[in-house]
Design an enzyme around this catalytic site. Sequence first.
Site, PDB file in Angstrom:
ATOM      1  N   LYS A  31       0.843  -1.204   0.000  1.00 56.88           N
ATOM      2  CA  LYS A  31       0.000   0.000   0.000  1.00 56.88           C
ATOM      3  C   LYS A  31       0.871   1.244   0.000  1.00 56.88           C
ATOM      4  O   LYS A  31       1.763   1.386   0.836  1.00 56.88           O
ATOM      5  CB  LYS A  31      -0.907   0.020   1.237  1.00 56.88           C
ATOM      6  CG  LYS A  31      -1.761   1.294   1.321  1.00 56.88           C
ATOM      7  CD  LYS A  31      -2.843   1.179   2.373  1.00 56.88           C
ATOM      8  CE  LYS A  31      -2.402   1.606   3.755  1.00 56.88           C
ATOM      9  NZ  LYS A  31      -2.341   3.075   3.930  1.00 56.88           N
ATOM     10  N   ASP A  58      -3.496   4.342  -2.122  1.00 59.70           N
ATOM     11  CA  ASP A  58      -4.493   4.807  -1.145  1.00 59.70           C
ATOM     12  C   ASP A  58      -4.451   6.331  -1.041  1.00 59.70           C
ATOM     13  O   ASP A  58      -3.864   6.882  -0.109  1.00 59.70           O
ATOM     14  CB  ASP A  58      -4.185   4.147   0.211  1.00 59.70           C
ATOM     15  CG  ASP A  58      -5.222   4.480   1.270  1.00 59.70           C
ATOM     16  OD1 ASP A  58      -6.342   4.904   0.904  1.00 59.70           O
ATOM     17  OD2 ASP A  58      -4.912   4.300   2.465  1.00 59.70           O
ATOM     18  N   LYS A  60      -7.406   8.200  -1.362  1.00 57.68           N
ATOM     19  CA  LYS A  60      -8.734   8.640  -0.881  1.00 57.68           C
ATOM     20  C   LYS A  60      -9.248   9.831  -1.687  1.00 57.68           C
ATOM     21  O   LYS A  60      -9.443  10.929  -1.170  1.00 57.68           O
ATOM     22  CB  LYS A  60      -8.696   8.947   0.614  1.00 57.68           C
ATOM     23  CG  LYS A  60      -8.275   7.753   1.469  1.00 57.68           C
ATOM     24  CD  LYS A  60      -8.385   8.030   2.952  1.00 57.68           C
ATOM     25  CE  LYS A  60      -8.010   6.836   3.792  1.00 57.68           C
ATOM     26  NZ  LYS A  60      -6.590   6.452   3.733  1.00 57.68           N
ATOM     27  N   ASP A  63     -13.258  14.638  -5.144  1.00 56.61           N
ATOM     28  CA  ASP A  63     -13.219  15.882  -5.931  1.00 56.61           C
ATOM     29  C   ASP A  63     -14.391  15.824  -6.897  1.00 56.61           C
ATOM     30  O   ASP A  63     -15.230  14.917  -6.798  1.00 56.61           O
ATOM     31  CB  ASP A  63     -11.859  15.971  -6.658  1.00 56.61           C
ATOM     32  CG  ASP A  63     -11.433  17.420  -6.905  1.00 56.61           C
ATOM     33  OD1 ASP A  63     -12.292  18.228  -7.322  1.00 56.61           O
ATOM     34  OD2 ASP A  63     -10.248  17.721  -6.704  1.00 56.61           O
ATOM     35  N   ILE A  64     -14.469  16.754  -7.835  1.00 53.95           N
ATOM     36  CA  ILE A  64     -15.564  16.695  -8.799  1.00 53.95           C
ATOM     37  C   ILE A  64     -15.374  15.459  -9.680  1.00 53.95           C
ATOM     38  O   ILE A  64     -14.251  14.957  -9.827  1.00 53.95           O
ATOM     39  CB  ILE A  64     -15.657  17.987  -9.644  1.00 53.95           C
ATOM     40  CG1 ILE A  64     -14.375  18.230 -10.430  1.00 53.95           C
ATOM     41  CG2 ILE A  64     -16.006  19.188  -8.762  1.00 53.95           C
ATOM     42  CD1 ILE A  64     -14.495  19.359 -11.447  1.00 53.95           C
ATOM     43  N   PRO A  65     -16.482  14.939 -10.241  1.00 48.03           N
ATOM     44  CA  PRO A  65     -16.405  13.674 -10.979  1.00 48.03           C
ATOM     45  C   PRO A  65     -15.322  13.659 -12.064  1.00 48.03           C
ATOM     46  O   PRO A  65     -14.575  12.676 -12.186  1.00 48.03           O
ATOM     47  CB  PRO A  65     -17.811  13.537 -11.584  1.00 48.03           C
ATOM     48  CG  PRO A  65     -18.692  14.246 -10.605  1.00 48.03           C
ATOM     49  CD  PRO A  65     -17.885  15.415 -10.103  1.00 48.03           C
ATOM     50  N   THR A 118     -12.125   6.691  10.117  1.00 43.22           N
ATOM     51  CA  THR A 118     -12.229   6.173  11.490  1.00 43.22           C
ATOM     52  C   THR A 118     -11.802   7.214  12.514  1.00 43.22           C
ATOM     53  O   THR A 118     -12.004   7.027  13.708  1.00 43.22           O
ATOM     54  CB  THR A 118     -11.387   4.896  11.661  1.00 43.22           C
ATOM     55  OG1 THR A 118     -10.097   5.137  11.113  1.00 43.22           O
ATOM     56  CG2 THR A 118     -12.031   3.718  10.978  1.00 43.22           C
ATOM     57  N   ARG A 184      -3.737  -7.066  14.074  1.00 41.92           N
ATOM     58  CA  ARG A 184      -2.605  -7.338  14.969  1.00 41.92           C
ATOM     59  C   ARG A 184      -2.583  -8.812  15.325  1.00 41.92           C
ATOM     60  O   ARG A 184      -3.585  -9.330  15.833  1.00 41.92           O
ATOM     61  CB  ARG A 184      -2.749  -6.534  16.284  1.00 41.92           C
ATOM     62  CG  ARG A 184      -2.569  -5.019  16.124  1.00 41.92           C
ATOM     63  CD  ARG A 184      -1.136  -4.685  15.784  1.00 41.92           C
ATOM     64  NE  ARG A 184      -0.918  -3.254  15.578  1.00 41.92           N
ATOM     65  CZ  ARG A 184      -1.028  -2.600  14.431  1.00 41.92           C
ATOM     66  NH1 ARG A 184      -1.410  -3.247  13.341  1.00 41.92           N
ATOM     67  NH2 ARG A 184      -0.774  -1.319  14.341  1.00 41.92           N
ATOM     68  N   ARG A 214       3.048  -1.793  10.904  1.00 37.50           N
ATOM     69  CA  ARG A 214       4.079  -1.952  11.940  1.00 37.50           C
ATOM     70  C   ARG A 214       4.347  -3.382  12.404  1.00 37.50           C
ATOM     71  O   ARG A 214       5.513  -3.713  12.655  1.00 37.50           O
ATOM     72  CB  ARG A 214       3.744  -1.030  13.123  1.00 37.50           C
ATOM     73  CG  ARG A 214       3.975   0.432  12.782  1.00 37.50           C
ATOM     74  CD  ARG A 214       3.251   1.371  13.720  1.00 37.50           C
ATOM     75  NE  ARG A 214       1.805   1.311  13.498  1.00 37.50           N
ATOM     76  CZ  ARG A 214       0.918   2.044  14.162  1.00 37.50           C
ATOM     77  NH1 ARG A 214       1.318   2.881  15.099  1.00 37.50           N
ATOM     78  NH2 ARG A 214      -0.369   1.954  13.899  1.00 37.50           N
TER      79      ARG A 214
END
Length: 237
Positions: A31, A58, A60, A63-65, A118, A184, A214
Amino acid sequence: MAELIVALDVSSKAEVAGVVARLGDAVDFYKIGLELFSAEGPDVVRMVKDAGKRVFLDLKLHDIPRTVARAVKAGAGLGVDLMTLHASGGKAMIQAAAEAAATFGATAPKLLAVTALTSLDQSDLTDLGIGRAMADHVEAMGLLAITNGADGIVCSPKEVANMNRVLIPAAQGRSVVFVTPGVRPAGADVGDQKRVATPAGAVRDGSTHLVVGRPILEAADPVAAARAIRAEMDAAL
Ligand code: C5P
């Protein structure tokens, strides 16, 4: 078979090269997030792809299409396998992203929706003018994404069983990707993650892809750590 994705939470190409070389055959999916991409740009994606690995980009998108569609095309052109966008960008944005990805045919990246960050809690939703409960909001955002062409979602391992129940019927036979961070191994340091699950638990609850940072990158023996997680995932099925 669920996939293991290692989060490249480092800030330079040199560090990426070190991690990818060190993990070798133990990991074939990475990632790349906003920090690394902002620092090193598309070259770092090319570097990981050139090492024969798959990439989850990643960023995220929100914005506009038209802009999101063009960013999806740029990512697809780099050969990334998974990309994220915010479901809250709305129906037209999600549809435009899905149409852009589809032009790449068999090599199209799968588009994953972020339902609600989250880091947000109920009072943040209220500030945003959203009156419904967080759990209802997450379900609604997942449904919006899946019914408008997204291929899956990113969610907490604590939510994934419920999201399987809600989204799989809505996908009407298309397969749905469920990516979960916050994993984890039993006994590992939880760090700043609050709602964690073991690799086996996440897979049993319906995660198709586990993102782990981690517990592998900071392990004394990262290859052994990755292999142990992989073995736990495989045994869970
Ligand atoms: O080191 P760790 O295993 O916690 O890394 C998890 C990765 O997943 C990080 O890249 C983190 O930013 C990402 N992530 C997360 N929780 C979310 C969304 C993304 O941990 N809700």
